[in-house]
Every structure is written in C-alpha cells, then in structure tokens.
Design a protein around this motif. Sequence first.
Motif, PDB file in Angstrom:
ATOM      1  N   SER A 118       0.852  -1.192   0.000  1.00  0.00           N
ATOM      2  CA  SER A 118       0.000   0.000   0.000  1.00  0.00           C
ATOM      3  C   SER A 118       0.888   1.241   0.000  1.00  0.00           C
ATOM      4  CB  SER A 118      -0.948   0.020   1.214  1.00  0.00           C
ATOM      5  OG  SER A 118      -0.238   0.158   2.426  1.00  0.00           O
ATOM      6  N   TRP A 119       0.397   2.297  -0.644  1.00  0.00           N
ATOM      7  CA  TRP A 119       1.204   3.497  -0.811  1.00  0.00           C
ATOM      8  C   TRP A 119       1.612   4.104   0.515  1.00  0.00           C
ATOM      9  CZ3 TRP A 119       0.790   8.632   0.555  1.00  0.00           C
ATOM     10  CH2 TRP A 119       1.686   9.498  -0.074  1.00  0.00           C
ATOM     11  N   ASP A 120       0.733   4.038   1.522  1.00  0.00           N
ATOM     12  CA  ASP A 120       1.060   4.681   2.795  1.00  0.00           C
ATOM     13  C   ASP A 120       2.147   3.945   3.565  1.00  0.00           C
ATOM     14  OD1 ASP A 120      -0.530   2.515   3.417  1.00  0.00           O
ATOM     15  OD2 ASP A 120      -1.873   3.601   4.776  1.00  0.00           O
ATOM     16  N   GLN A 121       2.544   2.750   3.115  1.00  0.00           N
ATOM     17  CA  GLN A 121       3.681   2.055   3.708  1.00  0.00           C
ATOM     18  C   GLN A 121       4.961   2.249   2.885  1.00  0.00           C
ATOM     19  OE1 GLN A 121       2.566  -2.116   5.319  1.00  0.00           O
ATOM     20  NE2 GLN A 121       1.052  -1.720   3.725  1.00  0.00           N
ATOM     21  N   ALA A 122       4.830   2.765   1.664  1.00  0.00           N
ATOM     22  CA  ALA A 122       5.995   2.825   0.772  1.00  0.00           C
ATOM     23  C   ALA A 122       5.854   3.964  -0.235  1.00  0.00           C
ATOM     24  CB  ALA A 122       6.150   1.492   0.038  1.00  0.00           C
ATOM     25  N   PRO A 123       5.716   5.208   0.222  1.00  0.00           N
ATOM     26  CA  PRO A 123       5.474   6.294  -0.735  1.00  0.00           C
ATOM     27  C   PRO A 123       6.568   6.434  -1.787  1.00  0.00           C
ATOM     28  CG  PRO A 123       5.025   7.021   1.514  1.00  0.00           C
ATOM     29  CD  PRO A 123       5.669   5.682   1.621  1.00  0.00           C
TER      30      PRO A 123
ATOM     31  N   HIS B 228      -7.126  -6.600  -7.186  1.00  0.00           N
ATOM     32  CA  HIS B 228      -7.683  -7.222  -5.987  1.00  0.00           C
ATOM     33  C   HIS B 228      -7.972  -6.113  -4.986  1.00  0.00           C
ATOM     34  CE1 HIS B 228      -8.406 -10.352  -3.057  1.00  0.00           C
ATOM     35  NE2 HIS B 228      -7.520  -9.820  -2.234  1.00  0.00           N
ATOM     36  N   ARG B 229      -9.035  -6.273  -4.209  1.00  0.00           N
ATOM     37  CA  ARG B 229      -9.420  -5.241  -3.253  1.00  0.00           C
ATOM     38  C   ARG B 229      -9.342  -5.756  -1.822  1.00  0.00           C
ATOM     39  NH1 ARG B 229      -8.915  -0.169  -4.963  1.00  0.00           N
ATOM     40  NH2 ARG B 229      -9.778   0.060  -7.045  1.00  0.00           N
ATOM     41  N   ALA B 230      -8.754  -4.944  -0.976  1.00  0.00           N
ATOM     42  CA  ALA B 230      -8.780  -5.152   0.473  1.00  0.00           C
ATOM     43  C   ALA B 230      -8.921  -3.759   1.067  1.00  0.00           C
ATOM     44  CB  ALA B 230      -7.511  -5.829   0.965  1.00  0.00           C
ATOM     45  N   ASP B 231     -10.008  -3.493   1.711  1.00  0.00           N
ATOM     46  CA  ASP B 231     -10.365  -2.125   2.074  1.00  0.00           C
ATOM     47  C   ASP B 231      -9.276  -1.415   2.878  1.00  0.00           C
ATOM     48  OD1 ASP B 231     -12.617  -0.155   1.904  1.00  0.00           O
ATOM     49  OD2 ASP B 231     -12.322  -0.188   4.085  1.00  0.00           O
ATOM     50  N   TYR B 232      -8.541  -2.171   3.701  1.00  0.00           N
ATOM     51  CA  TYR B 232      -7.532  -1.515   4.541  1.00  0.00           C
ATOM     52  C   TYR B 232      -6.259  -1.182   3.757  1.00  0.00           C
ATOM     53  CZ  TYR B 232      -4.777  -5.856   4.962  1.00  0.00           C
ATOM     54  OH  TYR B 232      -4.013  -6.974   4.712  1.00  0.00           O
ATOM     55  N   LEU B 233      -6.151  -1.684   2.529  1.00  0.00           N
ATOM     56  CA  LEU B 233      -4.954  -1.431   1.722  1.00  0.00           C
ATOM     57  C   LEU B 233      -5.233  -0.562   0.500  1.00  0.00           C
ATOM     58  CD1 LEU B 233      -3.302  -4.982   1.777  1.00  0.00           C
ATOM     59  CD2 LEU B 233      -2.578  -2.952   3.060  1.00  0.00           C
ATOM     60  N   ASN B 234      -6.345  -0.784  -0.183  1.00  0.00           N
ATOM     61  CA  ASN B 234      -6.630  -0.020  -1.412  1.00  0.00           C
ATOM     62  C   ASN B 234      -8.127   0.224  -1.562  1.00  0.00           C
ATOM     63  OD1 ASN B 234      -7.278  -2.687  -1.977  1.00  0.00           O
ATOM     64  ND2 ASN B 234      -6.436  -2.674  -4.042  1.00  0.00           N
ATOM     65  N   ALA B 235      -8.690   0.898  -0.587  1.00  0.00           N
ATOM     66  CA  ALA B 235     -10.118   1.231  -0.628  1.00  0.00           C
ATOM     67  C   ALA B 235     -10.435   2.038  -1.883  1.00  0.00           C
ATOM     68  CB  ALA B 235     -10.511   2.025   0.614  1.00  0.00           C
ATOM     69  N   ASP B 236     -11.633   1.812  -2.418  1.00  0.00           N
ATOM     70  CA  ASP B 236     -12.032   2.472  -3.665  1.00  0.00           C
ATOM     71  C   ASP B 236     -11.896   3.988  -3.590  1.00  0.00           C
ATOM     72  OD1 ASP B 236     -12.587   0.095  -4.902  1.00  0.00           O
ATOM     73  OD2 ASP B 236     -14.737   0.145  -4.437  1.00  0.00           O
ATOM     74  N   ASP B 237     -12.325   4.564  -2.473  1.00  0.00           N
ATOM     75  CA  ASP B 237     -12.289   6.024  -2.391  1.00  0.00           C
ATOM     76  C   ASP B 237     -10.856   6.538  -2.310  1.00  0.00           C
ATOM     77  OD1 ASP B 237     -12.410   4.729   0.174  1.00  0.00           O
ATOM     78  OD2 ASP B 237     -12.614   6.694   1.102  1.00  0.00           O
ATOM     79  N   ASP B 238      -9.942   5.770  -1.693  1.00  0.00           N
ATOM     80  CA  ASP B 238      -8.532   6.173  -1.679  1.00  0.00           C
ATOM     81  C   ASP B 238      -7.960   6.152  -3.094  1.00  0.00           C
ATOM     82  OD1 ASP B 238      -8.324   6.672   1.003  1.00  0.00           O
ATOM     83  OD2 ASP B 238      -7.388   4.759   1.517  1.00  0.00           O
TER      84      ASP B 238
ATOM     85  N   SER C 279       1.194  -7.649  -7.578  1.00  0.00           N
ATOM     86  CA  SER C 279       1.820  -8.914  -7.194  1.00  0.00           C
ATOM     87  C   SER C 279       0.757  -9.847  -6.644  1.00  0.00           C
ATOM     88  CB  SER C 279       2.896  -8.675  -6.119  1.00  0.00           C
ATOM     89  OG  SER C 279       3.441  -9.886  -5.662  1.00  0.00           O
ATOM     90  N   LEU C 280       1.069 -11.146  -6.613  1.00  0.00           N
ATOM     91  CA  LEU C 280       0.222 -12.094  -5.883  1.00  0.00           C
ATOM     92  C   LEU C 280       0.538 -12.072  -4.395  1.00  0.00           C
ATOM     93  CD1 LEU C 280       0.224 -15.199  -8.260  1.00  0.00           C
ATOM     94  CD2 LEU C 280      -1.627 -13.556  -7.869  1.00  0.00           C
ATOM     95  N   ARG C 281       1.696 -11.512  -4.049  1.00  0.00           N
ATOM     96  CA  ARG C 281       2.070 -11.384  -2.639  1.00  0.00           C
ATOM     97  C   ARG C 281       1.439 -10.122  -2.056  1.00  0.00           C
ATOM     98  NH1 ARG C 281       7.990 -10.627  -3.165  1.00  0.00           N
ATOM     99  NH2 ARG C 281       7.540 -10.274  -5.370  1.00  0.00           N
ATOM    100  N   THR C 282       1.279 -10.123  -0.744  1.00  0.00           N
ATOM    101  CA  THR C 282       0.829  -8.910  -0.059  1.00  0.00           C
ATOM    102  C   THR C 282       2.065  -8.153   0.417  1.00  0.00           C
ATOM    103  OG1 THR C 282      -1.248  -9.992   0.559  1.00  0.00           O
ATOM    104  CG2 THR C 282      -0.675  -7.979   1.735  1.00  0.00           C
ATOM    105  N   THR C 283       2.629  -8.529   1.542  1.00  0.00           N
ATOM    106  CA  THR C 283       3.871  -7.893   1.971  1.00  0.00           C
ATOM    107  C   THR C 283       4.976  -8.202   0.969  1.00  0.00           C
ATOM    108  OG1 THR C 283       3.239  -8.105   4.294  1.00  0.00           O
ATOM    109  CG2 THR C 283       5.572  -7.749   3.819  1.00  0.00           C
ATOM    110  N   ARG C 284       5.664  -7.170   0.501  1.00  0.00           N
ATOM    111  CA  ARG C 284       6.787  -7.330  -0.432  1.00  0.00           C
ATOM    112  C   ARG C 284       7.914  -6.385  -0.033  1.00  0.00           C
ATOM    113  NH1 ARG C 284       6.692  -5.455  -5.470  1.00  0.00           N
ATOM    114  NH2 ARG C 284       4.777  -4.216  -5.329  1.00  0.00           N
TER     115      ARG C 284
END
Length: 463
Positions: free
Chosen positions: A117-122, A317-327, A339-344
């Motif tokens: 997610s962008w907020d972990q890796a700007p 793929h959607r997961a609200d806490y990582l890439n919510a539609d409104d974000d 990626s197919l991975r989450t943490t990378r």
Amino acid sequence: MSSPPPLAGGPQGPDALRPLLATVLDALAAGAEARGGPLPPGGPEAVAARVREAAGDLLPERGTGAEEALRALVGAVGEGAADPADPLCAAHLHCPPLAVAVAADLAASALNPSMDSWDQAPAASALEALLTEAITTEVHGDGGDALITTGGTESNQLALLLARERAAAHGHPVHLLVGANAHHSLRRAAWLLGLPEPVTVPAPAGVLDPAALDEALTELPGQRGHFLVAATAGTTDAGLIDPLTDIADLCATHGARLHVDAAYGAGLLFSDTRRTKLHGLDRADSVALDLHKLGWQPAAAGLLTVRDRADTAALRHRADYLNADDDTEAGLPDLLGRSLRTTRRPDALKIAVTLKALGRTGLGDLVDQVCDHAREFADLVADHPGFELYDKPAISTVLFRPAHADDDHIAHVRRKLLIDGTAVLGRAQLDGRRWLKVTLLNPHTRPEDLAALLTLVEGTTPR
C-alpha cells in the motif's frame, strides 16, 4: 523494565547501525578466513556440527546481546557459506552480488517499506514504477508493463496465470507448449494453476525445434484452446537460447501467445555485442528476467514484463484496509494488484541503484567479461587431451567431462570437490550423458583460476 533495543530506522537508526555493521563486517571477514576456500570442507554433517556449536541455545532465557549474537552466527554462516565471490564457486546461476547493490539492500531493510500500500511505501512505490517502466522499455519498447517478482519461478507462474485469464476472457482454456529443455517451474506452474498437461516439444541439441513446434501447433486447434508457447533464453543446464525469431514467427502464424523464460539470458540485453543473441525477444507477450543472475543483485531480484499493459489487470484485488475504492479514486496508487504477494520487500531499490551507478555500459561490460571467461575456459578444455567439451558456450555456462570417464565418475568428482571444500561445480544430463557444469558469473575471475579448476578436476582420482 529495561529499555528496548535500538531500531534501524528513524533519525537515530544510522547511529545504532554503525557499530553493529562493524561487527557484521568483522564476522564476515573472520568467517571467510576460517573457510579458506569456496565452501566449507567436511560435508553436511561437519558443517551442521560447526553451526550447532556456534549457535548454542538459540532461545536462551537471557540473550547474549547484539554484538555477541552477530559475531557468533554471522561468523558461523560466513565460515559455512558457499561463496559465489570465490572464482571456484561456479556451479549454479548464483551470482556474487555487487557491493553497491548490497549497500542499497541494507537501506531497504532499515527502512522496511512494505510494497502493498502506498502509505507504507510512498517513495519506494514511485521508484518501483520508474524501474519497471525502464525495464519494460528495454525489453518491449513502449506500452508494456513489468512486475517485481522473487525470480524466474514466480515470473513463469505469473506468466501462465495472465495467459490463463486472458484466454478465459474469450471463453477458452489455455494449453501450454514447452520445449523439452524448459525449466521445471513451467510444468509445475501448469500443475499449480490446474492447466492441462503441457505439450512437450522436442529440443534436439538442447534448443526447441521450430519444425516440431509448428507440427504441434498445427495439430492442436481441434482442442479449441488458447495456446501459450514457452521458449527459453538461457537454459539452466547449458545456457542455450531457443531460436526466438523463428518461434515468434510461428506464434504469429498460429495465433499463439509467446512467453520467454529469459531468467538467465536477459542480462545479454545490456551488452552491445551480445544483445543480438536475443533477437525476437521484444515480440514475446511476456518475459521472465532474473537480475540476481546476470545482474549481480542479492536475491531476490526478478521481474516479469508484459508487452500489453492490460494483461496485468487480471491481478486487480481489493482489500479495504490497503486499497479502498475512495482512496484509489482520490489518487493514492493501488499497489495490491502489482503482485500475488501482499507484503513485499522494496527490491526495486537495489536494482535501481545498480542501474544508475553502472549504467548500460557498466553492466554490459560485466556481461561481456563473464561470457569471455566462459569462452576462455571452453578453449582450455578443448585444448586439453584429458577433457571433452560439450560445446562452445552460448552465454557463460560450460559443460565438460574427463575424457573416457563414466557417469559415476563424473558424480564422484563433483562430490569429492564439494566435500574437500575446494570447488563447487554443477552437473547436467544432456545427450544421454552426465557433464560437469561451470557457470561463470564472477567478473573478477582470472585465467589462473580457470586453469586451477581444470587441475582440481584432473587430480581427482577414481573411487
């Protein structure tokens, strides 16, 4: 309660790391000196015993402190390593990483961005976007895309997944055609994805036969499938390159999709003199690259490029806490579909630093050096009456064997050198015979190192 140990990040992180890095570097130096060669002597039991002694209790009631733990365990792993920086450690596609790449990887570990997610890796996500664009342009020209992977196995699996989803969008299954020389990960990926059993195309002389591929594609249309042909640019056994232009022509004629596993050979793109070996690569729909081979990166440093950017949409793929539609609508980049991975890990950082530091010319020089070393070694073998050469090297892999030796002796030679800790050679089975394999990825290798390798093999007596 005692104060918590220092962290690697933040304003105080560098000051906390400096003394620990000195300890690590001293332990690495001590380990290399104790090892005294390309790998530790004694074989698996002896190595395991030394590690057990150094490790002691790995979960003591009270810890030993950072310096002692680093000194003991880094030293033990360094002493017990198969060191690809040693010229006589030449079995596998296992490169000695460049110091600049390792330094960049330290920064990645200290900052610890997570690429989901962008907020972990700007900044890291922005750099990854620049890197993937540069690599895609190098392979396909404009308009494509690339994904960071852990290496050829993941890249090949992703390539099959994207092909499957593209075929499914048109209501068809996908049928994989692979050369008999193809990497095992392609067949495994077909199994993992529930695809039909791959069609194996003959590969006489170690490369895929276009005439046999044409015949196979001609016979397949009755299955009403979408066809994916997987070619290889740099086989694991001998570094051979399939006739990519001929294969691309056949794929165009039959309407088949083309994937090229160039995990080994893609590094030739950096060489002005050798990139022509990859003529036709740009016509592939997808390409696997490993820069922890002919790119001198610490593992992992893989990529999958695609000629059509739309192919990667299958990974959304959607997961609200990582890439919510409104974000996403508000402009925050969506990384979860990369990626197919989450943490990378931010593996793009070390690759980008290396590309910027050396440039195409610097990387191309490294590629040319190791390929030249392979030709020099092949000439030594060919000129020696006690050895047989498989063929001139296509990239930087040389296959050879003692003349008149049987396969059992070939295996004995390799294991004897491993147990003695004097050399690390690979093995390959081609043309119904077993060969010793040397994969030269160390640009610092000298002519006397190559001669010493032959002398070691020559001096290994039969059982």
